[in-house]
Each structure stands twice: as structure tokens, then as C-alpha cells.
Design a protein around this motif. Structure first.
Motif, PDB file in Angstrom:
ATOM      1  N   VAL A  34      40.230  48.388  46.687  1.00 16.08           N
ATOM      2  CA  VAL A  34      41.532  48.818  46.170  1.00 16.08           C
ATOM      3  C   VAL A  34      41.383  49.232  44.713  1.00 16.08           C
ATOM      4  O   VAL A  34      40.780  48.508  43.921  1.00 16.08           O
ATOM      5  N   ASP A  35      41.914  50.396  44.378  1.00 17.22           N
ATOM      6  CA  ASP A  35      41.939  50.879  42.992  1.00 17.22           C
ATOM      7  C   ASP A  35      43.388  51.094  42.586  1.00 17.22           C
ATOM      8  O   ASP A  35      44.060  51.982  43.127  1.00 17.22           O
ATOM      9  N   LEU A  36      43.881  50.272  41.675  1.00 17.27           N
ATOM     10  CA  LEU A  36      45.247  50.384  41.180  1.00 17.27           C
ATOM     11  C   LEU A  36      45.254  50.170  39.667  1.00 17.27           C
ATOM     12  O   LEU A  36      44.493  49.342  39.157  1.00 17.27           O
ATOM     13  N   PRO A  37      46.108  50.872  38.951  1.00 16.05           N
ATOM     14  CA  PRO A  37      46.224  50.620  37.514  1.00 16.05           C
ATOM     15  C   PRO A  37      47.052  49.357  37.257  1.00 16.05           C
ATOM     16  O   PRO A  37      48.161  49.236  37.768  1.00 16.05           O
ATOM     17  N   ASP A  38      46.512  48.429  36.533  1.00 16.63           N
ATOM     18  CA  ASP A  38      47.209  47.190  36.137  1.00 16.63           C
ATOM     19  C   ASP A  38      47.935  46.498  37.290  1.00 16.63           C
ATOM     20  O   ASP A  38      49.150  46.252  37.219  1.00 16.63           O
ATOM     21  N   VAL A  93      39.232  46.448  42.812  1.00 20.87           N
ATOM     22  CA  VAL A  93      39.203  45.080  43.340  1.00 20.87           C
ATOM     23  C   VAL A  93      38.792  45.132  44.807  1.00 20.87           C
ATOM     24  O   VAL A  93      39.272  45.973  45.563  1.00 20.87           O
ATOM     25  N   THR A  94      37.912  44.206  45.204  1.00 21.93           N
ATOM     26  CA  THR A  94      37.568  44.047  46.608  1.00 21.93           C
ATOM     27  C   THR A  94      38.470  42.961  47.175  1.00 21.93           C
ATOM     28  O   THR A  94      38.493  41.842  46.666  1.00 21.93           O
ATOM     29  N   VAL A  95      39.224  43.319  48.212  1.00 15.28           N
ATOM     30  CA  VAL A  95      40.174  42.393  48.833  1.00 15.28           C
ATOM     31  C   VAL A  95      39.636  42.020  50.212  1.00 15.28           C
ATOM     32  O   VAL A  95      39.541  42.868  51.099  1.00 15.28           O
TER      33      VAL A  95
END
Length: 65
Positions: free
Chosen positions: A15-19, A3-5
Motif C-alpha cells: 500500500v502506498d498512501l500519503p500520511d 507499507v506492507t499489509v
């Protein structure tokens, strides 16, 4: 999930996060959910909702000074 924040008036973060939830995105850019809100397509979203967008804007509601 990637996701680009975009923090309004500041930098964009990748940002790279699982769920993640929208609250997780706020925390990932070192802000508190008490001082910021996440906007998707110009509308605020609940911090506990799962992320469904690849780009979001974070609006700081409180800024020190």
C-alpha cells in the motif's frame, strides 16, 4: 508512505498512501475498521493513529460464512 499489509490467513498487500492512518490501511485492503484491527509488533494500534511502521498485520475479527 509504502507499507506492507499482511492480512492474517490471507494475502499481503503493498500500500502506498500519503500520511496514512492505520484505519486508512484497513480501508486500502477493502476491510472495515469494524471488522478488523491492525497489529504492530503484535499489539493493536488505534485506527486514527498515524502509521509509523513499514509492515503491519491486519486481523479480521469478523468473517462471513
Amino acid at each position: 508512505m509504502h507499507v506492507t499489509v499482511h492480512v492474517v490467513g490471507e494475502d499481503a498487500h503493498e500500500v502506498d498512501l500519503p500520511d496514512p492512518t492505520y484505519g486508512d490501511l484497513v480501508a486500502a485492503v477493502d476491510l472495515s475498521p469494524h471488522e478488523a484491527t491492525v497489529l504492530v509488533d503484535g499489539r493493536p494500534v488505534p485506527e486514527d493513529a498515524p502509521v509509523e511502521a513499514s509492515e503491519v498485520r491486519v486481523l479480521r475479527l469478523i468473517k462471513g460464512g
